[in-house]
Design a protein around this motif. Structure first.
Motif, PDB file in Angstrom:
ATOM      1  N   ARG A  16      12.290   2.115  33.031  1.00 38.13           N
ATOM      2  CA  ARG A  16      12.570   0.796  32.575  1.00 38.13           C
ATOM      3  C   ARG A  16      13.396   0.870  31.434  1.00 38.13           C
ATOM      4  N   ARG A  17      14.161  -0.321  31.387  1.00 35.37           N
ATOM      5  CA  ARG A  17      15.173  -0.461  29.926  1.00 35.37           C
ATOM      6  C   ARG A  17      15.339  -1.739  29.444  1.00 35.37           C
ATOM      7  N   ARG A  18      15.682  -2.082  28.474  1.00 30.05           N
ATOM      8  CA  ARG A  18      16.115  -3.179  27.772  1.00 30.05           C
ATOM      9  C   ARG A  18      17.477  -3.580  28.163  1.00 30.05           C
ATOM     10  N   GLY A  19      17.921  -4.830  28.662  1.00 30.99           N
ATOM     11  CA  GLY A  19      19.173  -5.255  28.993  1.00 30.99           C
ATOM     12  C   GLY A  19      19.959  -5.199  27.768  1.00 30.99           C
ATOM     13  N   LEU A  20      21.391  -5.330  27.861  1.00 28.02           N
ATOM     14  CA  LEU A  20      22.177  -5.451  26.636  1.00 28.02           C
ATOM     15  C   LEU A  20      23.249  -6.847  27.129  1.00 28.02           C
ATOM     16  N   MET A  21      23.808  -7.131  25.878  1.00 33.51           N
ATOM     17  CA  MET A  21      24.901  -8.324  26.035  1.00 33.51           C
ATOM     18  C   MET A  21      26.198  -7.545  25.724  1.00 33.51           C
ATOM     19  N   PHE A  22      26.912  -7.509  26.814  1.00 31.41           N
ATOM     20  CA  PHE A  22      28.306  -6.615  26.721  1.00 31.41           C
ATOM     21  C   PHE A  22      29.464  -7.656  26.630  1.00 31.41           C
ATOM     22  N   TRP A 118      36.838 -13.191  18.985  1.00 28.59           N
ATOM     23  CA  TRP A 118      36.367 -12.528  18.001  1.00 28.59           C
ATOM     24  C   TRP A 118      35.338 -13.273  17.085  1.00 28.59           C
ATOM     25  N   GLN A 119      35.546 -14.584  16.969  1.00 24.28           N
ATOM     26  CA  GLN A 119      34.599 -15.639  16.335  1.00 24.28           C
ATOM     27  C   GLN A 119      33.228 -15.752  17.027  1.00 24.28           C
ATOM     28  N   GLY A 120      33.306 -15.951  18.364  1.00 24.66           N
ATOM     29  CA  GLY A 120      31.922 -15.852  19.232  1.00 24.66           C
ATOM     30  C   GLY A 120      31.487 -14.554  19.075  1.00 24.66           C
ATOM     31  N   THR A 121      32.242 -13.446  19.004  1.00 29.80           N
ATOM     32  CA  THR A 121      31.560 -12.176  18.925  1.00 29.80           C
ATOM     33  C   THR A 121      30.832 -11.832  17.650  1.00 29.80           C
ATOM     34  N   GLN A 122      31.399 -12.519  16.436  1.00 28.32           N
ATOM     35  CA  GLN A 122      30.878 -12.229  15.378  1.00 28.32           C
ATOM     36  C   GLN A 122      29.509 -13.260  15.003  1.00 28.32           C
ATOM     37  N   GLN A 123      29.441 -14.287  15.753  1.00 26.76           N
ATOM     38  CA  GLN A 123      28.395 -15.160  15.673  1.00 26.76           C
ATOM     39  C   GLN A 123      27.205 -14.367  16.563  1.00 26.76           C
ATOM     40  N   LEU A 124      27.628 -14.093  17.729  1.00 26.93           N
ATOM     41  CA  LEU A 124      26.574 -13.238  18.700  1.00 26.93           C
ATOM     42  C   LEU A 124      25.963 -12.109  18.064  1.00 26.93           C
ATOM     43  N   GLN A 130      21.050  -5.761  17.576  1.00 29.75           N
ATOM     44  CA  GLN A 130      20.493  -4.583  18.411  1.00 29.75           C
ATOM     45  C   GLN A 130      20.820  -4.559  20.113  1.00 29.75           C
ATOM     46  N   ASP A 131      21.164  -5.684  20.520  1.00 32.84           N
ATOM     47  CA  ASP A 131      21.345  -6.030  21.845  1.00 32.84           C
ATOM     48  C   ASP A 131      22.800  -6.337  22.370  1.00 32.84           C
ATOM     49  N   VAL A 132      23.572  -6.266  21.290  1.00 30.86           N
ATOM     50  CA  VAL A 132      25.100  -6.387  21.344  1.00 30.86           C
ATOM     51  C   VAL A 132      25.965  -5.270  21.495  1.00 30.86           C
ATOM     52  N   VAL A 133      26.983  -5.124  22.338  1.00 30.71           N
ATOM     53  CA  VAL A 133      28.005  -3.967  22.599  1.00 30.71           C
ATOM     54  C   VAL A 133      29.207  -4.662  22.535  1.00 30.71           C
ATOM     55  N   ARG A 134      30.120  -4.234  21.685  1.00 30.74           N
ATOM     56  CA  ARG A 134      31.194  -4.942  21.511  1.00 30.74           C
ATOM     57  C   ARG A 134      32.335  -4.238  21.866  1.00 30.74           C
ATOM     58  N   VAL A 135      33.381  -4.570  22.830  1.00 28.12           N
ATOM     59  CA  VAL A 135      34.469  -3.786  23.409  1.00 28.12           C
ATOM     60  C   VAL A 135      35.723  -4.684  23.278  1.00 28.12           C
ATOM     61  N   PHE A 136      36.702  -4.298  22.551  1.00 34.82           N
ATOM     62  CA  PHE A 136      38.036  -4.863  22.212  1.00 34.82           C
ATOM     63  C   PHE A 136      39.031  -4.256  23.202  1.00 34.82           C
ATOM     64  N   ILE A 137      39.975  -5.064  23.797  1.00 33.72           N
ATOM     65  CA  ILE A 137      41.063  -4.712  24.767  1.00 33.72           C
ATOM     66  C   ILE A 137      42.380  -4.851  24.202  1.00 33.72           C
ATOM     67  N   ASP A 175      38.679  -3.910  14.256  1.00 35.89           N
ATOM     68  CA  ASP A 175      38.006  -3.213  13.605  1.00 35.89           C
ATOM     69  C   ASP A 175      36.627  -3.449  13.539  1.00 35.89           C
ATOM     70  N   GLY A 176      36.267  -5.203  14.156  1.00 31.68           N
ATOM     71  CA  GLY A 176      34.994  -5.578  14.063  1.00 31.68           C
ATOM     72  C   GLY A 176      34.086  -5.238  15.185  1.00 31.68           C
ATOM     73  N   TYR A 177      34.622  -4.261  16.273  1.00 34.40           N
ATOM     74  CA  TYR A 177      34.221  -3.771  17.490  1.00 34.40           C
ATOM     75  C   TYR A 177      33.843  -2.568  17.408  1.00 34.40           C
ATOM     76  N   ASP A 178      32.814  -2.061  18.278  1.00 32.71           N
ATOM     77  CA  ASP A 178      32.135  -0.866  18.454  1.00 32.71           C
ATOM     78  C   ASP A 178      33.133   0.086  19.179  1.00 32.71           C
ATOM     79  N   TYR A 179      33.756  -0.529  20.196  1.00 29.77           N
ATOM     80  CA  TYR A 179      34.923   0.359  20.940  1.00 29.77           C
ATOM     81  C   TYR A 179      35.975  -0.450  21.191  1.00 29.77           C
ATOM     82  N   VAL A 180      37.154   0.595  21.140  1.00 30.54           N
ATOM     83  CA  VAL A 180      38.543  -0.429  21.454  1.00 30.54           C
ATOM     84  C   VAL A 180      39.235   0.540  22.682  1.00 30.54           C
TER      85      VAL A 180
END
Length: 220
Positions: A16-22, A118-124, A130-137, A175-180
Motif C-alpha cells: 500500500r502507498r499514498r498517492g501523489l500530486m504530480f 507556476w502560480q497554480g503550482t505555488q498555491q498547490l 508532502q504530496d506534491v511533486v513539481r516537474v518543470f519542462i 528554480d521553484g520546482y523539484d525536477y527540471v
C-alpha cells in the motif's frame, strides 16, 4: 534426463502507498501537453485532476469525469470550508481544485496529474507540500521554442511574440520546482519524467504498507 523445471520469477509484494500530486509545468511550446497526454495514456495509476466548476455541463460531459459540477451555493460552501487548494473566476464561472476529494483519493493510493502554470503550482505546494511533486519542462533553446510556436501556423507574429515574452517569464520560475527536464527529444524527455514519477512512488514516506511488511519480515 529430465529437463529442469522453469524457475518462477520472484515478484515483489504489492505494498500500500499514498498517492501523489504530480505537476507538469512548462512555457507554451515546450511540450507539457504532449507529455501529459502520453503519461495518461501509458500509466493506468495516474489520472488527470478533475476540477469543481459552477458551469453547467455541456452535452456529453459526465459529473466526476470531466468536472465536478456544483451550484453556486455548493461552491460557496466549499470556499467557506476551505475545501479548495485554489480557485478562480473564468469567463463568468468559478473553477477550483477540490481538496477533500483529492485527499481522500490520495489516501487510497491514487495519483493525480496537474497540467498547471507556476502560480497554480505555488498555491498547490503551499497547501500540501508532502504530496506534491513539481516537474518543470524546459525547451532546448529559445530559438527552438520560437520555431515550435511558429510551426503551429495558427497564430499571428504578434501573438507569437506575446507567447515568447510570457515563456521567458515562466522560465524564470524554473528554480521553484523539484525536477527540471530539458525536452530536446520528446521520447527521451518522457522517459525521464517516468523515472521521476517511479522514484517518487517508491519514497519511503509514501509506502504506507512498509511498516507492517517489515514487521512481518522480522517476526518470520
Amino acid at each position: 534426463m529430465d529437463s529442469p523445471s522453469p524457475v518462477s520469477p520472484i515478484q515483489s509484494p504489492a505494498l500500500r502507498r499514498r498517492g501523489l500530486m504530480f505537476i507538469l509545468s512548462s512555457p507554451s511550446g515546450a511540450g507539457k501537453t504532449t507529455l501529459s497526454r502520453m503519461l495518461l495514456e501509458q500509466d493506468p495509476e495516474i489520472k488527470l485532476s478533475v476540477s469543481v466548476t459552477t458551469r453547467p455541463p455541456r452535452p456529453g460531459e459526465v459529473d466526476g469525469v470531466h468536472y465536478h459540477f456544483r451550484s453556486d451555493a455548493e461552491f460557496d460552501a466549499m470556499v467557506e470550508e476551505d475545501d479548495f487548494y485554489e480557485w478562480a473566476h473564468v469567463f463568468g464561472y468559478r473553477y477550483g481544485t477540490p481538496k477533500g476529494i483529492i485527499r481522500a483519493a490520495l489516501k487510497e493510493g491514487q495519483d493525480f496529474l496537474f497540467d498547471i502554470d507556476w502560480q497554480g503550482t505555488q498555491q498547490l505546494y503551499q497547501k500540501d507540500q508532502q504530496d506534491v511533486v513539481r516537474v518543470f519542462i524546459l525547451p532546448p533553446s529559445i530559438e527552438e521554442l520560437h520555431r515550435r510556436l511558429r510551426s503551429r501556423a495558427t497564430d499571428s507574429e504578434e501573438v507569437i511574440q506575446s507567447r515568447m515574452e510570457r515563456a521567458r517569464a515562466e522560465i524564470s520560475h524554473w528554480d521553484g520546482y523539484d525536477y527540471v527536464v530539458i525536452n530536446d527529444d520528446v521520447q527521451q524527455c518522457f522517459g525521464k519524467v517516468r523515472e521521476v514519477l517511479d522514484a517518487e512512488r517508491m519514497k519511503r514516506q509514501r509506502q504506507t504498507g512498509l511498516i507492517p511488511f517489515v514487521r512481518e519480515l522480522m517476526a518470520g
